[in-house]
Scaffold this motif. Sequence first.
Motif, short mmCIF file in Angstrom:
data_model
loop_
_atom_site.label_atom_id
_atom_site.label_comp_id
_atom_site.label_asym_id
_atom_site.label_seq_id
_atom_site.Cartn_x
_atom_site.Cartn_y
_atom_site.Cartn_z
N MET A 72 0.82 -1.21 0.00
CA MET A 72 0.00 0.00 0.00
C MET A 72 0.86 1.26 0.00
O MET A 72 0.51 2.26 -0.64
N LEU A 73 1.98 1.22 0.71
CA LEU A 73 2.89 2.37 0.69
C LEU A 73 3.48 2.57 -0.70
O LEU A 73 3.60 3.71 -1.18
N ILE A 74 3.84 1.47 -1.36
CA ILE A 74 4.38 1.56 -2.72
C ILE A 74 3.32 2.12 -3.66
O ILE A 74 3.61 3.03 -4.47
N PHE A 75 2.09 1.62 -3.56
CA PHE A 75 1.01 2.12 -4.40
C PHE A 75 0.77 3.61 -4.14
O PHE A 75 0.52 4.39 -5.07
N GLY A 76 0.83 4.02 -2.86
CA GLY A 76 0.64 5.43 -2.53
C GLY A 76 1.70 6.31 -3.17
O GLY A 76 1.40 7.39 -3.70
N ILE A 77 2.95 5.84 -3.12
CA ILE A 77 4.05 6.61 -3.74
C ILE A 77 3.87 6.67 -5.25
O ILE A 77 4.11 7.71 -5.88
N VAL A 78 3.44 5.54 -5.85
CA VAL A 78 3.20 5.52 -7.30
C VAL A 78 2.12 6.52 -7.68
O VAL A 78 2.24 7.23 -8.69
N VAL A 79 1.05 6.60 -6.88
CA VAL A 79 -0.03 7.55 -7.16
C VAL A 79 0.48 8.98 -7.09
O VAL A 79 0.13 9.82 -7.93
N VAL A 80 1.34 9.28 -6.10
CA VAL A 80 1.91 10.62 -5.98
C VAL A 80 2.74 10.97 -7.21
O VAL A 80 2.64 12.08 -7.76
N VAL A 81 3.56 10.01 -7.67
CA VAL A 81 4.39 10.24 -8.86
C VAL A 81 3.52 10.42 -10.10
O VAL A 81 3.75 11.30 -10.94
N GLU A 82 2.48 9.56 -10.23
CA GLU A 82 1.58 9.65 -11.38
C GLU A 82 0.84 10.98 -11.40
O GLU A 82 0.58 11.54 -12.47
N LYS A 83 0.51 11.48 -10.23
CA LYS A 83 -0.17 12.77 -10.15
C LYS A 83 0.70 13.88 -10.74
O LYS A 83 0.22 14.71 -11.53
N LYS A 84 1.98 13.88 -10.38
CA LYS A 84 2.89 14.90 -10.91
C LYS A 84 3.08 14.74 -12.41
O LYS A 84 3.07 15.73 -13.16
N GLN A 85 3.23 13.50 -12.87
CA GLN A 85 3.42 13.26 -14.30
C GLN A 85 2.18 13.65 -15.11
O GLN A 85 2.29 14.17 -16.22
N THR A 86 1.00 13.38 -14.53
CA THR A 86 -0.24 13.75 -15.22
C THR A 86 -0.34 15.25 -15.37
O THR A 86 -0.76 15.75 -16.43
N LYS A 87 0.02 15.99 -14.32
CA LYS A 87 -0.02 17.45 -14.41
C LYS A 87 0.93 17.95 -15.48
O LYS A 87 0.60 18.84 -16.27
N ASN A 88 2.14 17.35 -15.54
CA ASN A 88 3.10 17.76 -16.56
C ASN A 88 2.60 17.44 -17.96
O ASN A 88 2.81 18.22 -18.90
N SER A 89 1.94 16.28 -18.12
CA SER A 89 1.43 15.90 -19.44
C SER A 89 0.30 16.82 -19.88
O SER A 89 0.16 17.11 -21.07
N ILE A 90 -0.52 17.28 -18.93
CA ILE A 90 -1.59 18.22 -19.26
C ILE A 90 -1.00 19.56 -19.69
O ILE A 90 -1.44 20.18 -20.66
N ASP A 91 0.04 20.00 -18.96
CA ASP A 91 0.68 21.28 -19.30
C ASP A 91 1.32 21.25 -20.68
O ASP A 91 1.36 22.27 -21.38
N SER A 92 1.84 20.08 -21.08
CA SER A 92 2.56 19.99 -22.36
C SER A 92 1.71 19.40 -23.48
O SER A 92 2.23 19.14 -24.57
N ALA A 93 0.43 19.18 -23.23
CA ALA A 93 -0.43 18.56 -24.26
C ALA A 93 -0.63 19.50 -25.44
O ALA A 93 -0.65 20.72 -25.29
N ASP A 94 -0.76 18.91 -26.62
CA ASP A 94 -1.07 19.71 -27.82
C ASP A 94 -2.32 19.11 -28.47
O ASP A 94 -2.83 18.08 -28.06
N LEU A 95 -2.80 19.79 -29.52
CA LEU A 95 -4.05 19.39 -30.15
C LEU A 95 -3.84 18.71 -31.49
O LEU A 95 -4.67 18.82 -32.39
N GLU A 96 -2.74 17.99 -31.62
CA GLU A 96 -2.49 17.27 -32.87
C GLU A 96 -3.39 16.05 -33.00
O GLU A 96 -3.74 15.63 -34.11
N SER A 97 -3.77 15.47 -31.87
CA SER A 97 -4.63 14.29 -31.89
C SER A 97 -6.08 14.69 -32.18
O SER A 97 -6.63 15.56 -31.51
N GLU A 98 -6.68 14.03 -33.16
CA GLU A 98 -8.06 14.33 -33.51
C GLU A 98 -9.00 13.95 -32.36
O GLU A 98 -9.99 14.65 -32.10
N LYS A 99 -8.68 12.87 -31.67
CA LYS A 99 -9.51 12.44 -30.55
C LYS A 99 -9.50 13.49 -29.44
O LYS A 99 -10.53 13.81 -28.84
N LEU A 100 -8.30 14.03 -29.17
CA LEU A 100 -8.18 15.05 -28.13
C LEU A 100 -8.94 16.31 -28.51
O LEU A 100 -9.60 16.93 -27.67
#
Length: 219
Positions: A72-100
């Motif tokens: 559970m501690l490992i999963f918690g740390i993974v969630v924290v890391v994923e949260k930061k990566q998700t924020k970075n991916s949103i900040d750097s997202a572009d509109l090249e994808s038709e689905k997006l």
Amino acid sequence: MCPQILGCVLIYGLLKSSAQLSAFESSGLGRVWVFAIGVIGVSWLGIYAAWSEKTLFLKIFAGFMGFGMVIMLIFGIVVVVEKKQTKNSIDSADLESEKLRTELNKLQEVAQCCGISGASDWGDNIPQSCECNKQYGYSFPSSSCVDKPQGTTGPNKIWGQGCKDFIFSSINLLFKIAMGLCFGFAVTALLGLLITLLMIHQVNQPDGMGGTIIAMRDY
């Protein structure tokens, strides 16, 4: 009794959802099934170990508690890391994808925003979904209307803020729930481990020296 209740709720939810999902989607529920059955199995093991007061079963249960706490501690740390990566991916997202682009068009009308970071994400062609209609219906207090950038096509008045804050605030709620569950289970497992170790110590004491055995039937 909390682990048993949680396991039963998970199994009930899986049974309800499995009937509505395709075979492909249902296959992804396998790990949740294992987790739900594991929660019930380990909790009943703890009940039996406390009832029987057998050192072997208490040690096995303590091992599961220690393993569960680490996982559970490992999963918690993974969630924290994923949260930061998700924020970075949103900040750097572009509109090249038709689905997006399609999904963002739908979101803009609901969230009253334009583009990810702003209207400039759409280039020279701003979609109609960016149109600011603040004078009609409900508008968020933070919503504001601005003129469209010069040299662009589209509605004359558009929403002045991008959608990334709205997107991340929605996702952030899910991350907070996941972190709460992971670290909450870790603390529960730690308490179960400490109580089990105390019981093992008391069971191993000679007669008359162990004191009162701590019942674990409710854990």
